[in-house]
Design a protein around this motif. Structure first.
Motif, PDB file in Angstrom:
ATOM      1  N   ALA A 223      -2.324  13.077 -97.621  1.00  0.00           N
ATOM      2  CA  ALA A 223      -0.925  13.075 -98.034  1.00  0.00           C
ATOM      3  C   ALA A 223      -0.793  12.969 -99.549  1.00  0.00           C
ATOM      4  N   VAL A 224      -1.687  12.213-100.182  1.00  0.00           N
ATOM      5  CA  VAL A 224      -1.646  12.058-101.648  1.00  0.00           C
ATOM      6  C   VAL A 224      -1.878  13.404-102.331  1.00  0.00           C
ATOM      7  N   LEU A 225      -2.929  14.132-101.880  1.00  0.00           N
ATOM      8  CA  LEU A 225      -3.236  15.425-102.496  1.00  0.00           C
ATOM      9  C   LEU A 225      -2.170  16.454-102.163  1.00  0.00           C
ATOM     10  N   ASN A 226      -1.673  16.438-100.927  1.00  0.00           N
ATOM     11  CA  ASN A 226      -0.630  17.398-100.538  1.00  0.00           C
ATOM     12  C   ASN A 226       0.656  17.179-101.331  1.00  0.00           C
ATOM     13  N   GLU A 227       0.971  15.912-101.652  1.00  0.00           N
ATOM     14  CA  GLU A 227       2.165  15.619-102.446  1.00  0.00           C
ATOM     15  C   GLU A 227       2.043  16.229-103.840  1.00  0.00           C
ATOM     16  N   SER A 228       0.851  16.148-104.430  1.00  0.00           N
ATOM     17  CA  SER A 228       0.650  16.736-105.754  1.00  0.00           C
ATOM     18  C   SER A 228       0.793  18.254-105.700  1.00  0.00           C
ATOM     19  N   ILE A 229       0.286  18.862-104.610  1.00  0.00           N
ATOM     20  CA  ILE A 229       0.424  20.319-104.445  1.00  0.00           C
ATOM     21  C   ILE A 229       1.887  20.693-104.325  1.00  0.00           C
ATOM     22  N   ALA A 230       2.623  19.958-103.480  1.00  0.00           N
ATOM     23  CA  ALA A 230       4.034  20.264-103.241  1.00  0.00           C
ATOM     24  C   ALA A 230       4.880  20.110-104.500  1.00  0.00           C
ATOM     25  N   GLN A 231       4.549  19.097-105.330  1.00  0.00           N
ATOM     26  CA  GLN A 231       5.331  18.837-106.534  1.00  0.00           C
ATOM     27  C   GLN A 231       4.848  19.633-107.743  1.00  0.00           C
ATOM     28  N   GLY A 232       3.711  20.312-107.599  1.00  0.00           N
ATOM     29  CA  GLY A 232       3.160  21.063-108.725  1.00  0.00           C
ATOM     30  C   GLY A 232       2.515  20.190-109.774  1.00  0.00           C
ATOM     31  N   TRP A 233       2.068  18.982-109.344  1.00  0.00           N
ATOM     32  CA  TRP A 233       1.453  18.051-110.284  1.00  0.00           C
ATOM     33  C   TRP A 233      -0.006  18.409-110.532  1.00  0.00           C
ATOM     34  N   GLN A 234      -0.463  18.114-111.751  1.00  0.00           N
ATOM     35  CA  GLN A 234      -1.872  18.320-112.084  1.00  0.00           C
ATOM     36  C   GLN A 234      -2.727  17.169-111.566  1.00  0.00           C
ATOM     37  N   GLY A 235      -2.215  15.950-111.667  1.00  0.00           N
ATOM     38  CA  GLY A 235      -2.954  14.773-111.225  1.00  0.00           C
ATOM     39  C   GLY A 235      -2.540  14.312-109.843  1.00  0.00           C
ATOM     40  N   ILE A 236      -3.072  13.151-109.416  1.00  0.00           N
ATOM     41  CA  ILE A 236      -2.697  12.565-108.141  1.00  0.00           C
ATOM     42  C   ILE A 236      -2.118  11.169-108.396  1.00  0.00           C
ATOM     43  N   PHE A 237      -1.188  10.773-107.530  1.00  0.00           N
ATOM     44  CA  PHE A 237      -0.474   9.518-107.725  1.00  0.00           C
ATOM     45  C   PHE A 237      -0.346   8.790-106.390  1.00  0.00           C
ATOM     46  N   PRO A 238      -1.406   8.076-105.988  1.00  0.00           N
ATOM     47  CA  PRO A 238      -1.410   7.394-104.692  1.00  0.00           C
ATOM     48  C   PRO A 238      -0.236   6.459-104.494  1.00  0.00           C
ATOM     49  N   ASP A 239       0.229   5.814-105.588  1.00  0.00           N
ATOM     50  CA  ASP A 239       1.318   4.850-105.444  1.00  0.00           C
ATOM     51  C   ASP A 239       2.645   5.510-105.121  1.00  0.00           C
ATOM     52  N   LYS A 240       2.744   6.827-105.297  1.00  0.00           N
ATOM     53  CA  LYS A 240       3.980   7.540-104.981  1.00  0.00           C
ATOM     54  C   LYS A 240       4.056   7.952-103.513  1.00  0.00           C
ATOM     55  N   VAL A 241       2.941   7.815-102.790  1.00  0.00           N
ATOM     56  CA  VAL A 241       2.918   8.180-101.371  1.00  0.00           C
ATOM     57  C   VAL A 241       3.018   6.907-100.555  1.00  0.00           C
ATOM     58  N   SER A 242       4.058   6.804 -99.765  1.00  0.00           N
ATOM     59  CA  SER A 242       4.331   5.577 -99.019  1.00  0.00           C
ATOM     60  C   SER A 242       3.203   5.237 -98.071  1.00  0.00           C
ATOM     61  N   ALA A 243       2.843   3.960 -98.039  1.00  0.00           N
ATOM     62  CA  ALA A 243       1.794   3.496 -97.122  1.00  0.00           C
ATOM     63  C   ALA A 243       2.286   3.471 -95.699  1.00  0.00           C
ATOM     64  N   ALA A 244       3.598   3.714 -95.500  1.00  0.00           N
ATOM     65  CA  ALA A 244       4.133   3.706 -94.137  1.00  0.00           C
ATOM     66  C   ALA A 244       3.807   4.984 -93.404  1.00  0.00           C
ATOM     67  N   GLN A 245       3.434   6.047 -94.147  1.00  0.00           N
ATOM     68  CA  GLN A 245       3.141   7.332 -93.524  1.00  0.00           C
ATOM     69  C   GLN A 245       1.874   7.333 -92.684  1.00  0.00           C
TER      70      GLN A 245
END
Length: 274
Positions: A223-245
């Protein structure tokens, strides 16, 4: 190893123990050797008991044949065993993924070679052009900044979003994806490597290792990597992906194996009915 096979694969203890629960010692031995041979040979091998017995010193051809026949009748075994062939869907899929990565790396390498040749040609053409001398060291520094050249070097390095990580043309998509596979699924690794290439920020093996360390321990790395792909981010941001998922996602791998088991049971049932 065959051209389509793997020299390494991710083995999950839970899946193996689920598949082999209740097997005899000989069935365990045959099953384990066959699984390794399938990954080495791209997901499918000949049903050749004599050949397989070469890896088990205390079992002959007849014992191997009997064990294979017994495995073919067991529920939960993910092997597809016919009179002439033995195969497994997961091994085939992972071999296809590996082959796709190799092809992408080769294609990108060819593109890079053409680009480098063009750059060398243009550089030679510009060698004859004169350059005004700088009257002061300050002016020389200013020119370097305007040309985006680091002082004392003519090579421009590409900074990765994780900071201080330079892009290297020697890292292939295959190598980079292998690093990401430590924490994420095959498809997500392929997608993230392709995403970085599409945004003109190709991922290096060094940066990938840093990302693996950054996301390790997160309940849902995919989910962390997919979020970066979806947002067009270069890096990854684990804290932006909810731990509830992750609760549902954490059972993803188990669900995949349960699906494989169900498919093979249906396959074996159809074989018996025929």
């Amino acid at each position: 190893m065959s051209k389509t096979g793997l020299d390494w694969y991710k083995r999950e203890p839970l899946a193996y123990l689920s598949d082999t629960q209740g097997l005899t010692a000989r069935e365990h031995a045959v099953y384990s050797v066959v699984i390794e041979l399938l990954y080495v040979h791209g997901g499918e091998i000949n049903n050749d008991p004599k050949w397989i017995s070469g890896w088990i010193s205390d079992m002959g051809t007849a014992a191997i044949r009997n064990s294979l026949a017994s495995l073919a009748l067991r529920d939960g075994i993910t092997l597809e065993i016919s009179e002439t062939k033995i195969s497994q869907k997961r091994a085939k899929n992972e071999a296809k993924t590996k082959q796709k990565l190799r092809e992408n790396a080769k294609e990108n390498g060819e593109k890079g070679g053409k680009s480098s040749a063009k750059s060398r040609s243009e550089s030679k053409q510009n060698n004859g052009l004169g350059q005004a001398k700088a009257s002061t060291e300050h002016q020389a520094d200013k020119r370097r900044v305007e040309k985006k050249e680091p002082k004392g070097s003519s090579q421009v390095t590409q900074q990765d979003s994780l900071g201080g990580l330079t892009s290297s043309s020697s890292d292939t998509g295959d190598e980079v994806a292998d690093v990401l596979l430590e924490v994420c699924s095959n498809q997500v690794a392929i997608d993230f490597v392709a995403h970085r290439r599409e945004i003109k920020k190709p991922l290096t093996a060094r940066a990938a290792r840093a990302m693996v360390n950054k996301v390790r321990g997160h309940p849902n790395p995919d989910a962390v990597l997919n979020e970066s792909i979806a947002q067009g981010w270069q890096g990854i941001f684990p804290d932006k992906v909810s731990a509830a998922q992750p609760e549902g996602a954490s059972n993803d791998r188990l669900s995949r194996y349960q699906k494989i088991i169900a498919e093979n049971r249906a396959y074996e049932q159809r074989g018996r009915l025929q």
